[in-house]
Design a protein around this motif. Structure first.
Motif, PDB file in Angstrom:
ATOM      1  N   PHE A  14       0.891  -1.166   0.000  1.00  0.00           N
ATOM      2  CA  PHE A  14       0.000   0.000   0.000  1.00  0.00           C
ATOM      3  C   PHE A  14       0.918   1.201   0.000  1.00  0.00           C
ATOM      4  O   PHE A  14       1.563   1.478   1.017  1.00  0.00           O
ATOM      5  CB  PHE A  14      -0.909   0.031   1.223  1.00  0.00           C
ATOM      6  N   ILE A  19       2.976  -4.804   2.911  1.00  0.00           N
ATOM      7  CA  ILE A  19       2.153  -5.505   3.889  1.00  0.00           C
ATOM      8  C   ILE A  19       2.368  -7.018   3.783  1.00  0.00           C
ATOM      9  O   ILE A  19       2.515  -7.695   4.793  1.00  0.00           O
ATOM     10  CB  ILE A  19       0.651  -5.182   3.677  1.00  0.00           C
ATOM     11  N   PRO A  38      -0.297 -11.880  14.791  1.00  0.00           N
ATOM     12  CA  PRO A  38      -0.680 -10.681  15.537  1.00  0.00           C
ATOM     13  C   PRO A  38      -1.515  -9.700  14.710  1.00  0.00           C
ATOM     14  O   PRO A  38      -1.580  -9.807  13.488  1.00  0.00           O
ATOM     15  CB  PRO A  38       0.665 -10.049  15.913  1.00  0.00           C
ATOM     16  N   ASN A  39      -2.143  -8.765  15.393  1.00  0.00           N
ATOM     17  CA  ASN A  39      -2.901  -7.705  14.719  1.00  0.00           C
ATOM     18  C   ASN A  39      -2.002  -6.990  13.730  1.00  0.00           C
ATOM     19  O   ASN A  39      -0.851  -6.703  14.029  1.00  0.00           O
ATOM     20  CB  ASN A  39      -3.429  -6.677  15.721  1.00  0.00           C
ATOM     21  N   GLY A  40      -2.566  -6.742  12.548  1.00  0.00           N
ATOM     22  CA  GLY A  40      -1.810  -5.994  11.544  1.00  0.00           C
ATOM     23  C   GLY A  40      -0.813  -6.823  10.760  1.00  0.00           C
ATOM     24  O   GLY A  40      -0.068  -6.298   9.923  1.00  0.00           O
ATOM     25  N   ALA A  41      -0.796  -8.144  10.989  1.00  0.00           N
ATOM     26  CA  ALA A  41       0.171  -9.015  10.298  1.00  0.00           C
ATOM     27  C   ALA A  41      -0.101  -9.098   8.800  1.00  0.00           C
ATOM     28  O   ALA A  41       0.796  -9.396   8.016  1.00  0.00           O
ATOM     29  CB  ALA A  41       0.151 -10.415  10.905  1.00  0.00           C
ATOM     30  N   GLY A  42      -1.379  -8.879   8.411  1.00  0.00           N
ATOM     31  CA  GLY A  42      -1.738  -8.944   6.989  1.00  0.00           C
ATOM     32  C   GLY A  42      -2.716 -10.060   6.651  1.00  0.00           C
ATOM     33  O   GLY A  42      -2.933 -10.364   5.477  1.00  0.00           O
ATOM     34  N   LYS A  43      -3.356 -10.637   7.676  1.00  0.00           N
ATOM     35  CA  LYS A  43      -4.247 -11.779   7.453  1.00  0.00           C
ATOM     36  C   LYS A  43      -5.453 -11.395   6.591  1.00  0.00           C
ATOM     37  O   LYS A  43      -5.766 -12.058   5.607  1.00  0.00           O
ATOM     38  CB  LYS A  43      -4.714 -12.347   8.811  1.00  0.00           C
ATOM     39  N   SER A  44      -6.125 -10.296   6.979  1.00  0.00           N
ATOM     40  CA  SER A  44      -7.306  -9.880   6.202  1.00  0.00           C
ATOM     41  C   SER A  44      -6.898  -9.416   4.811  1.00  0.00           C
ATOM     42  O   SER A  44      -7.626  -9.626   3.832  1.00  0.00           O
ATOM     43  CB  SER A  44      -8.067  -8.771   6.931  1.00  0.00           C
ATOM     44  N   THR A  45      -5.725  -8.777   4.722  1.00  0.00           N
ATOM     45  CA  THR A  45      -5.240  -8.339   3.414  1.00  0.00           C
ATOM     46  C   THR A  45      -5.013  -9.546   2.506  1.00  0.00           C
ATOM     47  O   THR A  45      -5.352  -9.521   1.321  1.00  0.00           O
ATOM     48  CB  THR A  45      -3.924  -7.539   3.575  1.00  0.00           C
ATOM     49  N   GLN A  86     -14.521 -10.002   8.430  1.00  0.00           N
ATOM     50  CA  GLN A  86     -14.219  -9.826   9.850  1.00  0.00           C
ATOM     51  C   GLN A  86     -15.387  -9.138  10.546  1.00  0.00           C
ATOM     52  O   GLN A  86     -15.651  -9.367  11.712  1.00  0.00           O
ATOM     53  CB  GLN A  86     -12.919  -9.020   9.979  1.00  0.00           C
ATOM     54  N   GLU A 171     -12.081 -14.362  11.230  1.00  0.00           N
ATOM     55  CA  GLU A 171     -12.467 -14.163  12.627  1.00  0.00           C
ATOM     56  C   GLU A 171     -13.964 -14.358  12.866  1.00  0.00           C
ATOM     57  O   GLU A 171     -14.649 -13.449  13.335  1.00  0.00           O
ATOM     58  CB  GLU A 171     -12.024 -12.768  13.106  1.00  0.00           C
ATOM     59  N   HIS A 202      -8.326 -15.665  16.347  1.00  0.00           N
ATOM     60  CA  HIS A 202      -7.416 -15.301  17.435  1.00  0.00           C
ATOM     61  C   HIS A 202      -7.551 -16.214  18.653  1.00  0.00           C
ATOM     62  O   HIS A 202      -6.661 -16.272  19.488  1.00  0.00           O
ATOM     63  CB  HIS A 202      -7.660 -13.848  17.880  1.00  0.00           C
TER      64      HIS A 202
END
Ligand SMILES: Nc1ncnc2c1ncn2[C@@H]1O[C@H](COP(=O)(O)OP(=O)(O)OP(=O)(O)O)[C@@H](O)[C@H]1O
Ligand SMILES: [Mg+2]
Length: 248
Positions: A14, A19, A38-45, A86, A171, A202
């Motif tokens: 981005f 990412i 962890p949060n922000g790792a890129g899973k949803s991306t 999510q 999630e 999680h």
């Protein structure tokens, strides 16, 4: 062709921020695979890239043997993919059963004009899913009147109703209490039997209970893939993400 989903060197930037940094992952047919990190790792991306919601900067996505890289979401879904988000994305202004009817109608094998002629079949299928997700008693109420946990169950039902062989669930138990979460996971386990499942979650107890294999994503890289036992024993994973006491 043995894999339901193959990711080859997926990267996503981005602007100047990288990412996803070269993701390779293969998921077998019928496998239940959890993606943790962890949060922000890129899973949803990564889910966005797989489902066509966003384009990878480079790399390839192969779904059921077809290269779907860069395809729009509706075209990817025709190759057999359904995803839940999510955050809940049901049609709040429609009755519960109509949310499922819409999804059944959109199913790849129910295309064409004859879909209208087979509306009894669509009703039956919607009611079968309603039963499976435990919402038969709420059939004719507006989706907006469901509790949060029930809306998530409906979300799952919508993904199931598409009959897609590959499901991505992001999630599915987020925001639920322990009892709701346990119920939702039992539901996911029973209703996704025989399908390929990639789930971001999680709740480690849930992950270790449902997944046959687990991949750990940290800062855009898969740092480990393995069975629950292998992941539990992996020192790098413990240091980077799990800690020692977080494990079930
Ligand atoms: N459209 C976007 N533009 C810029 N940055 C983005 C965009 N979407 C996501 N990001 C950034 O990418 C990183 C990964 O986000 P992502 O939502 O994929 O993480 P995640 O692993 O799903 O986290 P969580 O566990 O909190 O859901 C975050 O730093 C996020 O801020
Ligand atoms: Mg996410």
């Amino acid at each position: 062709m043995n894999h339901a989903l193959e990711l080859h060197q997926i990267t996503k930037r981005f602007g100047a921020t990288q990412i996803l940094r070269g993701i390779d992952l293969s998921i077998g047919r019928g496998e239940r695979h959890a993606l943790i990190g962890p949060n922000g790792a890129g899973k949803s991306t990564l889910f966005d890239v797989i489902s066509g919601r966003t384009q990878a900067s480079s790399g390839r996505v192969v779904l059921n043997g077809a290269d779907v890289s860069g395809m729009a979401p509706h075209r990817v879904s025709r190759h057999g993919l359904a995803r839940s988000f999510q955050t809940t994305s049901v049609f709040a202004g429609l009755p519960v059963v109509d949310n499922l009817r819409c999804a059944v109608l959109g199913a790849p094998s129910a295309r064409g004009i004859d879909r209208w002629l087979r509306s009894r079949a669509i009703d039956r299928e919607a009611d079968r899913i309603l039963d499976a997700i435990g919402l038969a008693a709420r059939r004719d109420e507006l989706a907006a009147s469901l509790s949060y946990a029930e809306q998530r169950a409906l979300d799952l039902g919508i993904a199931l109703a598409t009959r897609a062989p590959v499901l991505l669930l992001d999630e599915p138990t987020a925001g639920m209490n322990r009892a709701e979460s346990a119920r939702a996971l039992a539901l996911i386990r029973s209703t996704t039997e025989g399908r390929t499942l990639l789930i971001v979650e999680h709740d480690m107890e849930a992950v270790f209970g449902i997944a046959e294999r687990i991949s750990v994503l940290v800062r855009g890289r898969v740092i480990a893939t393995g069975t629950p036992a292998q992941i539990r024993a992996n020192r790098v994973v413990r240091d980077a993400y799990l800690g020692d006491e977080a494990l079930p």
